[in-house]
Structures are given as structure tokens and as C-alpha cells.
Design a protein around this motif. Sequence first.
Motif, mmCIF file in Angstrom:
data_model
loop_
_atom_site.group_PDB
_atom_site.id
_atom_site.type_symbol
_atom_site.label_atom_id
_atom_site.label_comp_id
_atom_site.label_asym_id
_atom_site.label_seq_id
_atom_site.Cartn_x
_atom_site.Cartn_y
_atom_site.Cartn_z
ATOM 1 N N GLN A 165 77.206 -61.633 43.988
ATOM 2 C CA GLN A 165 76.837 -61.088 42.941
ATOM 3 C C GLN A 165 77.225 -60.992 41.529
ATOM 4 O OE1 GLN A 165 75.011 -57.672 43.666
ATOM 5 N NE2 GLN A 165 74.465 -57.796 41.267
ATOM 6 N N MET A 166 75.520 -61.220 41.096
ATOM 7 C CA MET A 166 76.189 -62.032 39.578
ATOM 8 C C MET A 166 75.193 -60.692 38.254
ATOM 9 S SD MET A 166 74.453 -65.646 40.184
ATOM 10 C CE MET A 166 73.351 -64.868 40.592
ATOM 11 N N SER A 167 76.304 -60.163 37.333
ATOM 12 C CA SER A 167 76.215 -59.489 36.695
ATOM 13 C C SER A 167 76.345 -59.975 34.621
ATOM 14 C CB SER A 167 76.507 -58.272 37.003
ATOM 15 O OG SER A 167 76.775 -57.347 37.828
ATOM 16 N N SER A 168 75.552 -58.869 33.834
ATOM 17 C CA SER A 168 75.498 -59.321 32.382
ATOM 18 C C SER A 168 75.942 -60.398 32.597
ATOM 19 C CB SER A 168 76.891 -59.549 32.362
ATOM 20 O OG SER A 168 77.465 -57.622 32.411
ATOM 21 N N LEU A 169 74.412 -60.805 33.279
ATOM 22 C CA LEU A 169 73.956 -62.738 33.289
ATOM 23 C C LEU A 169 73.616 -62.923 31.601
ATOM 24 C CD1 LEU A 169 71.880 -62.594 36.758
ATOM 25 C CD2 LEU A 169 73.916 -64.570 36.413
ATOM 26 N N LYS A 170 73.967 -63.884 31.015
ATOM 27 C CA LYS A 170 73.660 -65.341 30.199
ATOM 28 C C LYS A 170 72.804 -66.228 29.934
ATOM 29 C CE LYS A 170 79.124 -64.198 29.218
ATOM 30 N NZ LYS A 170 80.088 -64.131 28.338
ATOM 31 N N PRO A 171 72.174 -66.466 29.348
ATOM 32 C CA PRO A 171 71.290 -67.689 29.425
ATOM 33 C C PRO A 171 71.771 -69.029 29.868
ATOM 34 C CG PRO A 171 70.805 -66.541 27.004
ATOM 35 C CD PRO A 171 72.048 -65.963 27.591
ATOM 36 N N GLU A 172 73.750 -68.875 29.904
ATOM 37 C CA GLU A 172 74.392 -70.307 30.088
ATOM 38 C C GLU A 172 74.417 -70.481 31.480
ATOM 39 O OE1 GLU A 172 74.622 -68.065 27.625
ATOM 40 O OE2 GLU A 172 76.765 -67.555 26.898
ATOM 41 N N ASP A 173 74.193 -69.078 32.005
ATOM 42 C CA ASP A 173 74.604 -69.041 34.004
ATOM 43 C C ASP A 173 72.713 -69.778 33.901
ATOM 44 O OD1 ASP A 173 75.668 -65.632 33.495
ATOM 45 O OD2 ASP A 173 76.655 -67.580 33.962
ATOM 46 N N THR A 174 72.029 -70.479 33.480
ATOM 47 C CA THR A 174 71.103 -70.660 33.967
ATOM 48 C C THR A 174 71.292 -72.004 35.069
ATOM 49 O OG1 THR A 174 69.285 -69.991 32.555
ATOM 50 C CG2 THR A 174 68.571 -71.345 33.404
ATOM 51 N N ALA A 175 71.009 -71.836 36.359
ATOM 52 C CA ALA A 175 71.532 -72.698 37.166
ATOM 53 C C ALA A 175 70.620 -72.939 38.248
ATOM 54 C CB ALA A 175 72.978 -73.760 37.161
ATOM 55 N N ARG A 176 71.234 -74.091 39.672
ATOM 56 C CA ARG A 176 70.743 -73.987 40.519
ATOM 57 C C ARG A 176 72.013 -73.678 41.367
ATOM 58 N NH1 ARG A 176 66.043 -74.942 43.505
ATOM 59 N NH2 ARG A 176 66.048 -75.505 45.801
ATOM 60 N N TYR A 177 72.244 -72.316 41.857
ATOM 61 C CA TYR A 177 72.947 -72.012 42.330
ATOM 62 C C TYR A 177 73.371 -72.239 43.984
ATOM 63 C CZ TYR A 177 74.169 -69.176 38.876
ATOM 64 O OH TYR A 177 74.775 -69.467 37.009
ATOM 65 N N TYR A 178 74.223 -73.189 44.260
ATOM 66 C CA TYR A 178 74.632 -73.620 46.175
ATOM 67 C C TYR A 178 75.429 -72.805 46.502
ATOM 68 C CZ TYR A 178 71.743 -78.178 43.949
ATOM 69 O OH TYR A 178 70.727 -79.091 43.460
ATOM 70 N N CYS A 179 75.649 -72.601 47.700
ATOM 71 C CA CYS A 179 76.780 -72.338 48.357
ATOM 72 C C CYS A 179 77.012 -73.292 49.378
ATOM 73 C CB CYS A 179 75.646 -70.985 49.789
ATOM 74 S SG CYS A 179 76.742 -70.113 50.556
ATOM 75 N N ALA A 180 78.683 -73.071 49.724
ATOM 76 C CA ALA A 180 79.181 -74.135 49.893
ATOM 77 C C ALA A 180 80.067 -73.867 51.377
ATOM 78 C CB ALA A 180 79.909 -75.686 49.455
ATOM 79 N N ALA A 181 80.201 -74.633 52.087
ATOM 80 C CA ALA A 181 81.643 -73.683 53.581
ATOM 81 C C ALA A 181 82.180 -74.969 53.798
ATOM 82 C CB ALA A 181 80.976 -73.475 54.323
ATOM 83 N N TYR A 182 83.675 -75.119 54.072
ATOM 84 C CA TYR A 182 84.341 -75.761 54.697
ATOM 85 C C TYR A 182 84.961 -76.733 53.808
ATOM 86 C CZ TYR A 182 86.293 -78.984 58.422
ATOM 87 O OH TYR A 182 87.173 -79.377 58.907
ATOM 88 N N SER A 183 86.524 -76.654 52.734
ATOM 89 C CA SER A 183 86.709 -77.435 52.266
ATOM 90 C C SER A 183 87.537 -77.954 52.689
ATOM 91 C CB SER A 183 87.060 -76.467 51.476
ATOM 92 O OG SER A 183 87.662 -77.574 49.890
ATOM 93 N N ILE A 184 87.697 -79.840 52.816
ATOM 94 C CA ILE A 184 88.920 -80.435 52.971
ATOM 95 C C ILE A 184 89.745 -80.492 51.624
ATOM 96 C CG2 ILE A 184 87.212 -81.347 55.010
ATOM 97 C CD1 ILE A 184 87.103 -84.310 53.295
ATOM 98 N N GLY A 185 89.188 -80.150 50.404
ATOM 99 C CA GLY A 185 90.633 -80.626 49.479
ATOM 100 C C GLY A 185 90.259 -79.389 48.246
ATOM 101 N N SER A 186 89.760 -79.268 47.356
ATOM 102 C CA SER A 186 90.164 -77.892 46.394
ATOM 103 C C SER A 186 89.127 -77.355 46.866
ATOM 104 C CB SER A 186 90.694 -79.046 45.016
ATOM 105 O OG SER A 186 90.987 -77.826 43.827
ATOM 106 N N TYR A 187 89.453 -76.035 46.622
ATOM 107 C CA TYR A 187 89.308 -75.135 46.373
ATOM 108 C C TYR A 187 87.214 -75.184 45.439
ATOM 109 C CZ TYR A 187 91.012 -72.548 42.654
ATOM 110 O OH TYR A 187 91.159 -72.143 41.798
#
Length: 123
Positions: free
Chosen positions: A82-104
Amino acid sequence: QVQLVESGGGLVHAGGSLRLSCAASGRNFDSYSVAWFREAPGMAREFVAWMAWNSSATKYAESVKGRFTIARNNAENTASLQMSSLKPEDTARYYCAAYSIGSYDSAGAYIYWGQGTQVTVSS
């Protein structure tokens, strides 16, 4: 193997809100931590938010803290941002990722990725 599909991106004015969804299929999604990353043109993929497998802990990038909220529903194999108070600098392609084998917060640590969803914030 886990497949992730993001949705919910779009064009929004600065100050607006969007809710991104991540639908998971396959096995063991409920055993993995989940995270959101974003990538703007010409920039490296950057960490946005992370949640533990059992929702017991969350982490956020400083740039989104207080504006974005990560959640998950293991019964439905979904995650959201959930993204609120969005800013122009939030413009990007957003990716979901799962299963980390290292740093979060390291993109290179994640095994499973979705194809991303575009978020554009106009000023």
C-alpha cells in the motif's frame, strides 16, 4: 518453485495512493519472506519493503517509511504494498520477490521474482 505476478500499478498524481498486489503460485510461498523492490530507468534495483514469512517483522527503506505498508496473506498466497503520499521520485517499475538467501535488502539475495508493475507519479 514459486511464480509471482504483480498488479495494481498505474499513473497517479503526486500525493495520491496505489495498492500493488503480488499473487504467488507454487509451493512454500508461506514459508518465505517477501519483499518489494523498484527500479527506475537507468538506476539499480532498490529495496523498498520486506516482511517475514509469518508477518512477524517488517523492514522499510528510509525513503518510503511512513508512506508505504507491506502486507501478506499466506492463506491466499498474496502480498501487497500500500503506497500513500506518492511522490514523483517513487516512479519506477515495482517488483515482488520471495525467498531470500542473504540480506533482506539485497536484490541479489532473492530467488523468485515477478515481472514487475509500472508505477508513474506525475507532479
